[in-house]
Design an enzyme around this catalytic site. Structure first.
Site, PDB file in Angstrom:
ATOM      1  N   VAL A 177       6.094   2.030  -2.814  1.00  0.00           N
ATOM      2  CA  VAL A 177       5.458   1.390  -3.974  1.00  0.00           C
ATOM      3  C   VAL A 177       5.701   2.130  -5.287  1.00  0.00           C
ATOM      4  O   VAL A 177       5.409   1.606  -6.349  1.00  0.00           O
ATOM      5  CB  VAL A 177       3.925   1.250  -3.794  1.00  0.00           C
ATOM      6  N   SER A 199       0.840  -1.194   0.000  1.00  0.00           N
ATOM      7  CA  SER A 199       0.000   0.000   0.000  1.00  0.00           C
ATOM      8  C   SER A 199       0.873   1.240   0.000  1.00  0.00           C
ATOM      9  O   SER A 199       1.973   1.241   0.557  1.00  0.00           O
ATOM     10  CB  SER A 199      -0.912  -0.006   1.229  1.00  0.00           C
ATOM     11  N   LYS A 200       0.348   2.293  -0.631  1.00  0.00           N
ATOM     12  CA  LYS A 200       1.221   3.455  -0.765  1.00  0.00           C
ATOM     13  C   LYS A 200       1.395   4.191   0.555  1.00  0.00           C
ATOM     14  O   LYS A 200       2.318   4.967   0.703  1.00  0.00           O
ATOM     15  CB  LYS A 200       0.734   4.386  -1.882  1.00  0.00           C
ATOM     16  N   ARG A 201       0.535   3.903   1.518  1.00  0.00           N
ATOM     17  CA  ARG A 201       0.699   4.523   2.823  1.00  0.00           C
ATOM     18  C   ARG A 201       1.812   3.819   3.620  1.00  0.00           C
ATOM     19  O   ARG A 201       2.546   4.431   4.344  1.00  0.00           O
ATOM     20  CB  ARG A 201      -0.612   4.467   3.617  1.00  0.00           C
ATOM     21  N   ARG A 202       1.893   2.515   3.443  1.00  0.00           N
ATOM     22  CA  ARG A 202       2.805   1.725   4.260  1.00  0.00           C
ATOM     23  C   ARG A 202       4.138   1.439   3.576  1.00  0.00           C
ATOM     24  O   ARG A 202       5.180   1.404   4.209  1.00  0.00           O
ATOM     25  CB  ARG A 202       2.110   0.396   4.547  1.00  0.00           C
TER      26      ARG A 202
END
Ligand code: GLU
Length: 458
Positions: free
Chosen positions: A244, A238-241
């Site tokens: 990516v 995920s782009k938050r975690r």
């Protein structure tokens, strides 16, 4: 109709180009190249908030970096979904006039009140009310009441969807604007797509589109839904975690060839133990049906190792050229050329070259407190002082090594121990290029000055 294979990559611009998108593009690209078919790039830009030209440029740039673009005879596009909106509206209208879709005036709250649940799906209330459309009336596709819808997936096999569990889904909003599920199918039909290969999260859409295609007068394509890419905790990237963005790997100094190679192995393999292999060798071996449907683990450590392998395999001149963006403009390229070979064997990503060679170009070694604390433990002052006094007349790596070895031996210390303070004093780092070659290159004057400065600081 010809038998040409036409695949597509249909990203919705989001501002970042996800490594999962890159994998999708590459798998499709491999099919196009292998079959002499066509790869269509379609930018799905119907969401107005996603309609930024620079985001589209970012997609084209990222694709070009991994070898996909206009220069190739297999490439077509970009097409823009927004340009096909008239066709989407015509398709919606045809579905209505042919009785395959109906207008619905229900609000979400009304449906919820009737079914007692947010998640029950639409209850078919307007199915036979004969509404004729108008503001606020959505258009719903009439799904079959019985039987099953089968998606024959090249990767997953036969996937069955019981029709009674599929609601009459919306194909156009109350303002007449078409929904993704319809627009995407209309575009694929218009663009003659024969194989839809995309991420697993679109499998439920495939069931709806398997119904939509014949309703729109077309034979459904072949389907292939690629496995989800997960991180070390086995959670979806995920782009938050997670890191990516393809761009961030590029900026860190990953080589496109290493990236391509690694991304191709996220779900696919050549069927033997080989992992490091160039694109040209992967393409003839690639088979959609060989793709593993289970989650694919994106292992950044492994990617790094791949990249290191690719870096070491570069011809020296190419390595030097690749390093250029990581060297300050005022650093003498001739000096760099002398150590490039040493750096090439030590770095895994190109950005690391800076910290490996900066000591050669800076007036003072870079100040790194952590390195200082680590390197200047124990008898550091004694070693530095001893070495200063013992520096050889003959300024060669071998003589410099013998001299330090003798300083250590006299104090009962192994060479590894004595190297650490000298390295930190002269290069500012705890790791880096081979020490004695570095000293030779730096020259007596600078080495002496740095050793003295370190001693003074101790
Ligand atoms: N635009 C969709 C997405 O970015 C892809 C649709 C598709 O491949 O069918 O997820």
């Amino acid at each position: 109709m010809t038998n040409e294979v036409r695949v597509r990559f249909a990203p919705s611009p989001t501002g970042i180009f996800h490594v999962g998108g890159a994998r999708s593009a590459l798998f499709n690209w491999a099919v196009a190249e292998q079959t002499g078919g066509t790869f269509v790039l379609r930018i799905e830009d119907t969401d107005a908030t996603r309609n930024r030209p620079e985001w589209t440029d970012g997609i084209i740039d990222a694709l070009t970096w991994i070898g996909i673009g206009k220069d190739s005879p297999f490439f077509e596009g970009p097409h823009f979904q927004s340009e096909y909106e008239p066709q989407h509206r015509i398709a919606a209208s045809n579905l209505y006039t042919e009785g395959k879709a109906y207008f619905c005036a229900c609000t979400r709250d009304e449906v919820k009140a009737r079914t007692g649940s947010e998640h029950a799906g639409y209850d078919g209330h307007c199915r036979d009310r004969g509404l004729e459309g108008g503001p606020g009336q959505a258009l719903r596709f009439r799904t079959p009441d019985e039987g099953i819808t089968v998606v024959d997936d090249l990767i997953r096999g036969r996937v069955e969807f019981p029709n009674n569990a599929m609601e009459d889904f919306v194909v156009a909003r109350g303002d007449g604007s078409p929904l993704y599920v319809l627009a995407n199918a209309v575009d694929d039909i218009e663009q003659g797509i024969t194989l839809v290969m995309r991420g697993e999260e679109h499998l439920p859409n495939a069931a709806r589109q398997q119904l939509l295609w014949p309703a729109l007068g077309a034979t459904p394509p072949q389907w292939a839904h690629m496995p989800v890419i997960v991180n070390e905790q086995r959670k979806k990237l995920s782009k938050r975690r997670d890191k990516v963005a393809l761009e961030s790997y590029r900026e860190e100094g990953y080589l496109a060839e290493a990236m391509i190679n690694y991304l191709m192995l996220l779900g696919w393999g050549p069927g033997d133990d080989r992992e490091i292999m160039p694109w040209s060798e992967m393409v003839p071996l690639f088979k959609v049906s060989d793709v593993n449907p289970s989650n694919a683990y994106f292992d950044e450590k492994k990617l790094r190792a791949f990249n290191g392998d690719y870096i070491r395999a570069l011809p020296p001149e190419e390595f030097i050229a690749h390093c250029d963006p990581w060297l300050r403009p005022d650093w003498d390229r001739k000096v760099f050329a002398q150590v490039a070979g040493l750096a090439q064997t030590r770095i895994a990503v190109l950005s690391e070259v800076t910290a490996n060679v900066d000591f050669l170009f800076l007036d003072e070694p870079p100040a790194d407190e952590a390195a200082w604390a680590k390197g200047m433990k124990g008898p550091a002052a004694e070693i530095l002082g001893g070495y200063l006094a013992a520096l050889p007349d003959e300024w060669t790596a071998d003589a410099l090594k013998t001299a330090l070895d003798e300083v250590g031996t006299a104090r009962g210390l192994k060479l590894g121990k004595t190297q650490a303070p000298v390295r930190v004093a002269v290069t500012g780092r705890t790791v880096g290029l081979p020490l004695f070659e570095s000293l030779e290159l730096l020259g007596r004057e600078r080495v002496e000055r740095r050793l003295r400065a370190a001693l003074a600081k101790l």
